[in-house]
Design an enzyme around this catalytic site. Sequence first.
Site, PDB file in Angstrom:
ATOM      1  N   GLY A 278       0.775  -1.240   0.000  1.00 20.88           N
ATOM      2  CA  GLY A 278       0.000   0.000   0.000  1.00 20.88           C
ATOM      3  C   GLY A 278       0.798   1.276   0.000  1.00 20.88           C
ATOM      4  O   GLY A 278       0.231   2.367   0.051  1.00 20.88           O
ATOM      5  N   GLU A 320       4.205  -6.385   1.685  1.00 13.45           N
ATOM      6  CA  GLU A 320       3.785  -6.792   0.339  1.00 13.45           C
ATOM      7  C   GLU A 320       3.673  -5.613  -0.626  1.00 13.45           C
ATOM      8  O   GLU A 320       2.581  -5.314  -1.104  1.00 13.45           O
ATOM      9  CB  GLU A 320       2.426  -7.500   0.435  1.00 13.45           C
ATOM     10  CG  GLU A 320       2.441  -8.733   1.297  1.00 13.45           C
ATOM     11  CD  GLU A 320       1.060  -9.305   1.553  1.00 13.45           C
ATOM     12  OE1 GLU A 320       0.966 -10.506   1.827  1.00 13.45           O
ATOM     13  OE2 GLU A 320       0.068  -8.547   1.502  1.00 13.45           O
ATOM     14  N   PRO A 321       4.772  -4.937  -0.904  1.00  9.32           N
ATOM     15  CA  PRO A 321       4.670  -3.802  -1.829  1.00  9.32           C
ATOM     16  C   PRO A 321       4.483  -4.286  -3.271  1.00  9.32           C
ATOM     17  O   PRO A 321       5.153  -5.210  -3.705  1.00  9.32           O
ATOM     18  CB  PRO A 321       6.038  -3.121  -1.682  1.00  9.32           C
ATOM     19  CG  PRO A 321       6.965  -4.230  -1.288  1.00  9.32           C
ATOM     20  CD  PRO A 321       6.153  -5.193  -0.462  1.00  9.32           C
ATOM     21  N   ARG A 323       2.815  -1.723  -6.031  1.00  7.72           N
ATOM     22  CA  ARG A 323       2.970  -0.460  -6.746  1.00  7.72           C
ATOM     23  C   ARG A 323       4.322   0.202  -6.493  1.00  7.72           C
ATOM     24  O   ARG A 323       4.934   0.725  -7.410  1.00  7.72           O
ATOM     25  CB  ARG A 323       1.851   0.489  -6.271  1.00  7.72           C
ATOM     26  CG  ARG A 323       1.812   1.824  -6.950  1.00  7.72           C
ATOM     27  CD  ARG A 323       0.835   2.785  -6.240  1.00  7.72           C
ATOM     28  NE  ARG A 323      -0.263   2.098  -5.620  1.00  7.72           N
ATOM     29  CZ  ARG A 323      -1.497   2.037  -6.110  1.00  7.72           C
ATOM     30  NH1 ARG A 323      -1.783   2.647  -7.228  1.00  7.72           N
ATOM     31  NH2 ARG A 323      -2.449   1.394  -5.461  1.00  7.72           N
ATOM     32  N   ARG A 360      -7.339   3.470 -14.374  1.00 12.42           N
ATOM     33  CA  ARG A 360      -7.233   4.061 -13.043  1.00 12.42           C
ATOM     34  C   ARG A 360      -7.803   5.480 -12.963  1.00 12.42           C
ATOM     35  O   ARG A 360      -8.345   5.871 -11.942  1.00 12.42           O
ATOM     36  CB  ARG A 360      -5.777   4.031 -12.550  1.00 12.42           C
ATOM     37  CG  ARG A 360      -5.213   2.606 -12.446  1.00 12.42           C
ATOM     38  CD  ARG A 360      -3.902   2.536 -11.683  1.00 12.42           C
ATOM     39  NE  ARG A 360      -4.090   2.855 -10.283  1.00 12.42           N
ATOM     40  CZ  ARG A 360      -3.890   4.020  -9.726  1.00 12.42           C
ATOM     41  NH1 ARG A 360      -3.407   5.013 -10.461  1.00 12.42           N
ATOM     42  NH2 ARG A 360      -4.133   4.232  -8.465  1.00 12.42           N
ATOM     43  N   TYR A 364     -10.622   5.577 -10.262  1.00 13.40           N
ATOM     44  CA  TYR A 364     -10.257   6.173  -8.959  1.00 13.40           C
ATOM     45  C   TYR A 364     -10.004   7.668  -9.028  1.00 13.40           C
ATOM     46  O   TYR A 364      -9.445   8.217  -8.074  1.00 13.40           O
ATOM     47  CB  TYR A 364      -8.951   5.547  -8.428  1.00 13.40           C
ATOM     48  CG  TYR A 364      -8.834   4.055  -8.508  1.00 13.40           C
ATOM     49  CD1 TYR A 364      -9.697   3.231  -7.797  1.00 13.40           C
ATOM     50  CD2 TYR A 364      -7.830   3.461  -9.264  1.00 13.40           C
ATOM     51  CE1 TYR A 364      -9.556   1.852  -7.864  1.00 13.40           C
ATOM     52  CE2 TYR A 364      -7.689   2.086  -9.326  1.00 13.40           C
ATOM     53  CZ  TYR A 364      -8.559   1.287  -8.625  1.00 13.40           C
ATOM     54  OH  TYR A 364      -8.415  -0.074  -8.679  1.00 13.40           O
ATOM     55  N   CYS A 391     -15.398   4.524 -26.992  1.00 11.62           N
ATOM     56  CA  CYS A 391     -16.689   5.189 -27.174  1.00 11.62           C
ATOM     57  C   CYS A 391     -17.287   5.500 -25.815  1.00 11.62           C
ATOM     58  O   CYS A 391     -18.262   4.869 -25.396  1.00 11.62           O
ATOM     59  CB  CYS A 391     -17.607   4.304 -27.988  1.00 11.62           C
ATOM     60  SG  CYS A 391     -17.050   4.242 -29.671  1.00 11.62           S
ATOM     61  N   GLU A 392     -16.678   6.437 -25.154  1.00 11.09           N
ATOM     62  CA  GLU A 392     -17.112   6.742 -23.796  1.00 11.09           C
ATOM     63  C   GLU A 392     -16.450   8.055 -23.390  1.00 11.09           C
ATOM     64  O   GLU A 392     -15.228   8.181 -23.498  1.00 11.09           O
ATOM     65  CB  GLU A 392     -16.653   5.590 -22.888  1.00 11.09           C
ATOM     66  CG  GLU A 392     -17.050   5.743 -21.493  1.00 11.09           C
ATOM     67  CD  GLU A 392     -17.482   4.425 -20.845  1.00 11.09           C
ATOM     68  OE1 GLU A 392     -17.801   3.447 -21.544  1.00 11.09           O
ATOM     69  OE2 GLU A 392     -17.479   4.404 -19.626  1.00 11.09           O
ATOM     70  N   TYR A 421      -0.888  -1.725 -11.936  1.00  9.95           N
ATOM     71  CA  TYR A 421      -2.342  -1.692 -12.109  1.00  9.95           C
ATOM     72  C   TYR A 421      -2.798  -1.059 -13.419  1.00  9.95           C
ATOM     73  O   TYR A 421      -3.903  -0.513 -13.499  1.00  9.95           O
ATOM     74  CB  TYR A 421      -3.015  -1.010 -10.904  1.00  9.95           C
ATOM     75  CG  TYR A 421      -2.649  -1.662  -9.588  1.00  9.95           C
ATOM     76  CD1 TYR A 421      -3.086  -2.950  -9.285  1.00  9.95           C
ATOM     77  CD2 TYR A 421      -1.818  -1.014  -8.675  1.00  9.95           C
ATOM     78  CE1 TYR A 421      -2.716  -3.567  -8.098  1.00  9.95           C
ATOM     79  CE2 TYR A 421      -1.438  -1.638  -7.482  1.00  9.95           C
ATOM     80  CZ  TYR A 421      -1.897  -2.913  -7.202  1.00  9.95           C
ATOM     81  OH  TYR A 421      -1.531  -3.528  -6.036  1.00  9.95           O
TER      82      TYR A 421
HETATM   83  N1  LLP Z   1      -1.206  -6.978  -0.225  1.00 10.35           N
HETATM   84  C1  LLP Z   1      -2.540  -7.130  -0.324  1.00 10.35           C
HETATM   85  C2  LLP Z   1      -3.201  -8.097   0.541  1.00 10.35           C
HETATM   86  C3  LLP Z   1      -3.260  -6.375  -1.236  1.00 10.35           C
HETATM   87  O1  LLP Z   1      -4.575  -6.523  -1.313  1.00 10.35           O
HETATM   88  C4  LLP Z   1      -2.583  -5.443  -2.061  1.00 10.35           C
HETATM   89  C5  LLP Z   1      -3.306  -4.638  -3.027  1.00 10.35           C
HETATM   90  C6  LLP Z   1      -1.202  -5.337  -1.941  1.00 10.35           C
HETATM   91  C7  LLP Z   1      -0.538  -6.107  -1.004  1.00 10.35           C
HETATM   92  C8  LLP Z   1      -0.380  -4.418  -2.793  1.00 10.35           C
HETATM   93  O2  LLP Z   1      -0.716  -3.091  -2.660  1.00 10.35           O
HETATM   94  P1  LLP Z   1       0.230  -1.960  -3.325  1.00 10.35           P
HETATM   95  O3  LLP Z   1       1.525  -1.964  -2.582  1.00 10.35           O
HETATM   96  O4  LLP Z   1       0.413  -2.339  -4.746  1.00 10.35           O
HETATM   97  O5  LLP Z   1      -0.551  -0.706  -3.175  1.00 10.35           O
HETATM   98  N2  LLP Z   1      -6.102  -1.467  -8.371  1.00 10.35           N
HETATM   99  C9  LLP Z   1      -5.821  -0.493  -7.330  1.00 10.35           C
HETATM  100  C10 LLP Z   1      -5.087  -1.066  -6.198  1.00 10.35           C
HETATM  101  C11 LLP Z   1      -5.761  -2.263  -5.607  1.00 10.35           C
HETATM  102  C12 LLP Z   1      -4.848  -2.913  -4.674  1.00 10.35           C
HETATM  103  C13 LLP Z   1      -5.371  -4.211  -4.216  1.00 10.35           C
HETATM  104  N3  LLP Z   1      -4.547  -4.837  -3.262  1.00 10.35           N
HETATM  105  C14 LLP Z   1      -5.072   0.681  -7.956  1.00 10.35           C
HETATM  106  O6  LLP Z   1      -4.885   0.706  -9.163  1.00 10.35           O
HETATM  107  O7  LLP Z   1      -4.707   1.627  -7.263  1.00 10.35           O
END
Ligand code: LLP
Length: 463
Positions: A278, A320-321, A323, A360, A364, A391-392, A421
């Site tokens: 996150g 768990e990075p 992004r 995205r 979002y 088309c949107e 993503y």
């Molecule tokens: N661990 C778990 C359990 C998760 O659900 C996620 C993301 C991550 C790690 C990795 O998160 P990150 O470090 O990548 O932020 N599609 C959305 C993000 C959804 C994330 C879902 N889970 C976007 O484009 O912002």
Amino acid sequence: MSRSAHPAGPRYADVLPEGHYSAPPADLNALDPKVWARTVGRDEHGVLTVGGIDVKQLAEEFGTPAYILDEADFRARARAWRTAFGSDADVFYAGKAFLSRAVVRWLHEEGLNLDVCSGGELATALSAGMPADRIAFHGNNKSPAEIERAVRAGVGRIVLDSFQEIVRVAHIAQSLGKRQRVQIRITVGVEAHTHEFIATAHEDQKFGIPLAGGQAAEAVRRALQLDGLEVIGIHSHIGSQIFDMSGFEVAAHRVVGLLREIRDEHGIELPEIDLGGGLGIAYTSDDDPREPHEIAKALTEIVTRECEAARLSTPRISVEPGRAIVGPTAFTLYEVGTVKPLEGLRTYVSVDGGMSDNIRTALYDAEYSVALASRSSDAEPMLCRVVGKHCESGDIVVRDAFLPGDLAPGDLIAVPATGAYCRSMASNYNHLLRPPVVAVDGGGARVIVRRETEEDLLRLDVG
Ligand code: LLP
């Protein structure tokens, strides 16, 4: 395509008071290193380059749109996370951000583990040789078939997300004569400061088992009784694109509180806690992400402090990075098709992709930056909206951006920070073909995920 003259778009000064965008940057040709992959620059002709290759060459060879990924940057970021956490912690790259076999091999080589959340991600990981014991399997509704496959493969951990799943995984493991290592995902009741759709630790959403009302403690109680499970820890993921560490602080405090309750009730100290992913990245120059070593230091200190206060030995931490590793390493290269100035509003710049390669912005309200890539320009800044070919009308890639006033069809533009993503959430809307991912490294470029073809599309259509 030749560059055609078109009427000048509105000047930013005419529209600025009504917009929420900031003033144009002093130099439109400048590339803020915060938002661009590390090896990106401009050559002596002003053409954007990555890994020593110019984007005109890349467009010619691989076509547009294309995701261009800086492999050296990916590896450096993966390594930085690994080094920051050291040998007392584990870094699981979140495959949902972007996964391909090449990525799995890079992660393996750089010493990272992998978080997968579907049978498809698991298959990709295994097929590229990630050792199963370095894989964590996530998801709020894993099918029995997916669970069986994961248990048979010997994944290092399954993260349990519900009471039903505790029983389901235990039965499957037992029927296979195995004892599966599991973590229990809890929701700690933190409101992450991010978009509602990517916040995951408040109680009113689908993930995890609430700490509130003793439900998480009950889940641990039940899991500990089942022979098919070895409960190794507690998992918390509070959301995505987060800059403020206070959410992690509250989460760690509450997770450690649960570990203490477990010790008091069952006389055991669970050996692991996972604080999820996150961590935010810079999509525009306004974002200020933290470096992995700062994050590692902050999280380790928080957990150690909380454990000392609870008189628990400090568990092994994992993160768990997704992004934060892959996001900044890629940009999307588009060709401009039309440039349409709307008097008193802004100029609409249409590119050859759109919401099918980057959902995205529509989903979002995400903000992105953009730069003219095939050349530099000293023309006046022009307030633009970069849109796709779908088309949107919500098909927006970059809502508000300044591009040079002489932008014209045939120019290449690049949208940075699209490594996470974007390809992984790409669709075939309007039967567009999903773009390739091209990895650039040390002066060479190679396709790691090829462009879809019309044959690919038609192969699925068997009616
Ligand atoms: N661990 C778990 C359990 C998760 O659900 C996620 C993301 C991550 C790690 C990795 O998160 P990150 O470090 O990548 O932020 N599609 C959305 C993000 C959804 C994330 C879902 N889970 C976007 O484009 O912002």
